[in-house]
Write a protein that holds these residues in place. Sequence first.
Motif, mmCIF file in Angstrom:
data_model
loop_
_atom_site.group_PDB
_atom_site.id
_atom_site.type_symbol
_atom_site.label_atom_id
_atom_site.label_comp_id
_atom_site.label_asym_id
_atom_site.label_seq_id
_atom_site.Cartn_x
_atom_site.Cartn_y
_atom_site.Cartn_z
ATOM 1 N N GLY A 104 0.825 -1.202 0.000
ATOM 2 C CA GLY A 104 0.000 0.000 0.000
ATOM 3 C C GLY A 104 0.857 1.249 0.000
ATOM 4 N N ARG A 105 0.208 2.361 0.342
ATOM 5 C CA ARG A 105 0.893 3.643 0.312
ATOM 6 C C ARG A 105 2.058 3.680 1.300
ATOM 7 N N GLY A 106 2.027 2.790 2.275
ATOM 8 C CA GLY A 106 3.118 2.719 3.242
ATOM 9 C C GLY A 106 4.439 2.325 2.603
ATOM 10 N N GLY A 164 -5.984 -1.005 5.492
ATOM 11 C CA GLY A 164 -7.101 -1.933 5.716
ATOM 12 C C GLY A 164 -8.452 -1.251 5.612
ATOM 13 N N ALA A 165 -8.545 -0.273 4.700
ATOM 14 C CA ALA A 165 -9.838 0.392 4.473
ATOM 15 C C ALA A 165 -10.848 -0.653 3.995
ATOM 16 N N ILE A 166 -12.111 -0.379 4.316
ATOM 17 C CA ILE A 166 -13.164 -1.354 4.013
ATOM 18 C C ILE A 166 -13.215 -1.692 2.520
ATOM 19 N N ASN A 190 2.391 -3.491 9.489
ATOM 20 C CA ASN A 190 2.046 -2.066 9.501
ATOM 21 C C ASN A 190 2.695 -1.413 10.710
ATOM 22 N N SER A 191 3.168 -0.191 10.525
ATOM 23 C CA SER A 191 3.859 0.492 11.638
ATOM 24 C C SER A 191 2.864 1.061 12.654
ATOM 25 N N ASP A 192 1.591 1.127 12.267
ATOM 26 C CA ASP A 192 0.581 1.696 13.166
ATOM 27 C C ASP A 192 -0.205 0.572 13.846
ATOM 28 N N VAL A 235 3.685 -5.470 13.936
ATOM 29 C CA VAL A 235 3.711 -4.008 14.046
ATOM 30 C C VAL A 235 5.162 -3.574 13.895
ATOM 31 N N GLY A 236 5.420 -2.791 12.866
ATOM 32 C CA GLY A 236 6.799 -2.337 12.674
ATOM 33 C C GLY A 236 6.993 -1.799 11.273
ATOM 34 N N ASP A 237 8.239 -1.460 11.013
ATOM 35 C CA ASP A 237 8.598 -0.829 9.738
ATOM 36 C C ASP A 237 8.779 -1.903 8.654
ATOM 37 N N ALA A 238 7.970 -1.799 7.597
ATOM 38 C CA ALA A 238 8.046 -2.796 6.519
ATOM 39 C C ALA A 238 9.446 -2.852 5.913
ATOM 40 N N GLU A 269 -3.156 -4.752 -10.956
ATOM 41 C CA GLU A 269 -2.753 -5.366 -9.670
ATOM 42 C C GLU A 269 -3.595 -4.847 -8.507
ATOM 43 N N HIS A 270 -4.428 -3.860 -8.792
ATOM 44 C CA HIS A 270 -5.192 -3.250 -7.694
ATOM 45 C C HIS A 270 -6.329 -4.172 -7.254
ATOM 46 N N VAL A 271 -6.370 -4.448 -5.948
ATOM 47 C CA VAL A 271 -7.435 -5.320 -5.419
ATOM 48 C C VAL A 271 -8.377 -4.503 -4.544
ATOM 49 N N GLY A 272 -9.598 -4.981 -4.455
ATOM 50 C CA GLY A 272 -10.582 -4.292 -3.616
ATOM 51 C C GLY A 272 -11.915 -4.155 -4.310
ATOM 52 N N GLN A 273 -12.742 -3.337 -3.709
ATOM 53 C CA GLN A 273 -14.106 -3.159 -4.199
ATOM 54 C C GLN A 273 -14.146 -2.745 -5.670
ATOM 55 N N THR A 274 -13.230 -1.859 -6.059
ATOM 56 C CA THR A 274 -13.214 -1.397 -7.449
ATOM 57 C C THR A 274 -12.102 -2.072 -8.261
ATOM 58 N N GLY A 275 -11.443 -3.037 -7.665
ATOM 59 C CA GLY A 275 -10.373 -3.751 -8.365
ATOM 60 C C GLY A 275 -10.692 -5.229 -8.422
HETATM 61 C C1 FAD Z 1 -15.747 4.214 -3.748
HETATM 62 C C2 FAD Z 1 -14.369 3.830 -3.311
HETATM 63 C C3 FAD Z 1 -13.817 2.667 -3.787
HETATM 64 C C4 FAD Z 1 -12.535 2.290 -3.385
HETATM 65 N N1 FAD Z 1 -12.013 1.106 -3.858
HETATM 66 C C5 FAD Z 1 -10.813 0.713 -3.407
HETATM 67 C C6 FAD Z 1 -10.263 -0.536 -3.820
HETATM 68 O O1 FAD Z 1 -10.850 -1.268 -4.629
HETATM 69 N N2 FAD Z 1 -9.069 -0.907 -3.316
HETATM 70 C C7 FAD Z 1 -8.368 -0.139 -2.424
HETATM 71 O O2 FAD Z 1 -7.278 -0.551 -2.011
HETATM 72 N N3 FAD Z 1 -8.858 1.050 -2.028
HETATM 73 C C8 FAD Z 1 -10.049 1.489 -2.505
HETATM 74 N N4 FAD Z 1 -10.522 2.698 -2.102
HETATM 75 C C9 FAD Z 1 -9.636 3.561 -1.290
HETATM 76 C C10 FAD Z 1 -9.667 3.198 0.183
HETATM 77 O O3 FAD Z 1 -10.748 3.859 0.823
HETATM 78 C C11 FAD Z 1 -8.365 3.604 0.870
HETATM 79 O O4 FAD Z 1 -8.156 4.985 0.675
HETATM 80 C C12 FAD Z 1 -7.148 2.861 0.359
HETATM 81 O O5 FAD Z 1 -7.387 1.454 0.383
HETATM 82 C C13 FAD Z 1 -5.947 3.174 1.226
HETATM 83 O O6 FAD Z 1 -4.807 2.624 0.634
HETATM 84 P P1 FAD Z 1 -3.527 2.276 1.502
HETATM 85 O O7 FAD Z 1 -3.920 1.367 2.619
HETATM 86 O O8 FAD Z 1 -2.491 1.829 0.566
HETATM 87 O O9 FAD Z 1 -3.058 3.721 2.021
HETATM 88 P P2 FAD Z 1 -3.199 4.399 3.426
HETATM 89 O O10 FAD Z 1 -4.593 4.385 3.908
HETATM 90 O O11 FAD Z 1 -2.513 5.700 3.296
HETATM 91 O O12 FAD Z 1 -2.370 3.458 4.405
HETATM 92 C C14 FAD Z 1 -0.987 3.328 4.394
HETATM 93 C C15 FAD Z 1 -0.618 2.466 5.585
HETATM 94 O O13 FAD Z 1 0.768 2.222 5.564
HETATM 95 C C16 FAD Z 1 1.231 2.231 6.907
HETATM 96 N N5 FAD Z 1 2.663 2.532 6.860
HETATM 97 C C17 FAD Z 1 3.272 3.723 6.592
HETATM 98 N N6 FAD Z 1 4.612 3.576 6.615
HETATM 99 C C18 FAD Z 1 4.858 2.274 6.909
HETATM 100 C C19 FAD Z 1 6.030 1.516 7.057
HETATM 101 N N7 FAD Z 1 7.257 2.058 6.895
HETATM 102 N N8 FAD Z 1 5.919 0.201 7.363
HETATM 103 C C20 FAD Z 1 4.721 -0.365 7.536
HETATM 104 N N9 FAD Z 1 3.559 0.316 7.397
HETATM 105 C C21 FAD Z 1 3.625 1.606 7.068
HETATM 106 C C22 FAD Z 1 0.405 3.296 7.592
HETATM 107 O O14 FAD Z 1 0.363 3.075 8.996
HETATM 108 C C23 FAD Z 1 -0.953 3.091 6.947
HETATM 109 O O15 FAD Z 1 -1.761 2.196 7.691
HETATM 110 C C24 FAD Z 1 -11.795 3.097 -2.494
HETATM 111 C C25 FAD Z 1 -12.375 4.281 -2.000
HETATM 112 C C26 FAD Z 1 -13.634 4.640 -2.405
HETATM 113 C C27 FAD Z 1 -14.234 5.912 -1.860
#
Ligand code: FAD
Length: 325
Positions: A209-211, A269-271, A287-289, A303-306, A248-254
Amino acid sequence: MSILVYISNVNGKIKKQSLELTSYASAMSKSTALDVCGVVIGDIEDSALDELGKYGMGKILKAVDAQFNNRVNRVYTRIVEQAARQLNAQYILFPDNNEGKAIAPRLSARMSAGFVPQVMGMPNSYEPFVVSKRAFTGKALARVEVQTKVKILSPMFNSFGLIEFPKELLIEAFTPEIDEPHSRLNIINRNLNEGTISLADAEIVVSGGRGMKSGEHFSMLEALSATLGGAVACSRPVADAGWRPADEHVGQTGKIIAPNIYFAIGISGAIQHVAGVSGAKCIVAINSDPEAPIFDVADYGMVGDAFKIVPELIEAFKAHLSDHS
Ligand SMILES: Cc1cc2nc3c(=O)[nH]c(=O)nc-3n(C[C@H](O)[C@H](O)[C@H](O)COP(=O)(O)OP(=O)(O)OC[C@H]3O[C@@H](n4cnc5c(N)ncnc54)[C@H](O)[C@@H]3O)c2cc1C
């Protein structure tokens, strides 16, 4: 009378999903006493189909014509319909992938057959026919009764597993009558991902993910995935940012996947993300959080730095695998 399995033919190879669908059909045949048959379309060697006999396939109709190599869903629907009528199919099974999604609803309309996508597990009963399916993006299961004579089902990949029911397999040439143009489109070029395990087929998925902070850092996840023989996936913002390919995107829209192990690394872990992976048999979160919602659905959490944990995991898995090779 039969249970007909649609066998996906990808460049002359069958997909693991077809083996699983055949196992599923064989388990259904224990309760219904129907024969398990298949239909396959396009160039494929008989030897590539042999393995299906191991999982209980008794007969395959093989529709080979150079024109069928370009998949045209409208034409494929007509072919499966003719195979289903010839074999007097009571149930028709499709993989829950793009092919199934394109052909099964068309076939359902042509044959006036009830269609249940995203089936989870074996039918609950046959008289009346009731089966469970995913509902509300995986947050619930719906029990559906199908009242039509012919029923079309798409079981979720990995919701049943591979079970051997060895059977002698007969492969027959099949010549469907197609009285319309095979294609109104010309396919000029196809770019296939060669040599990689597709997300749908992967038993182990390493997802970031974005992390992960940037696209370059995914090389670490590729290395973990390669060590374990898996595939790489990502959250939606990662694909949106162009760090990873959109497929590669997984989830509700992937993509919706159900691997045996799903590594969620730097994913909150968004819904909407969890909706695509809730069918995984085991979720491992890094995840670090400690408050990240992914830990609510994870079977194992770190829990820790990836950036510290993933290289250590790769070394540990390599050492373990070399000790056990
Ligand atoms: C209608 C709709 C549909 C959507 N469909 C999808 C979908 O199909 N798939 C999807 O994925 N999302 C979807 N989303 C987006 C979703 O709501 C979240 O915004 C998204 O999943 C968040 O992605 P993320 O977890 O990568 O990023 P973030 O929410 O930014 O999370 C990043 C995580 O990385 C952790 N992190 C940061 N640095 C480190 C480190 N060094 N080591 C370990 N952990 C670290 C943080 O603690 C955080 O928990 C949708 C949203 C909407 C509104």
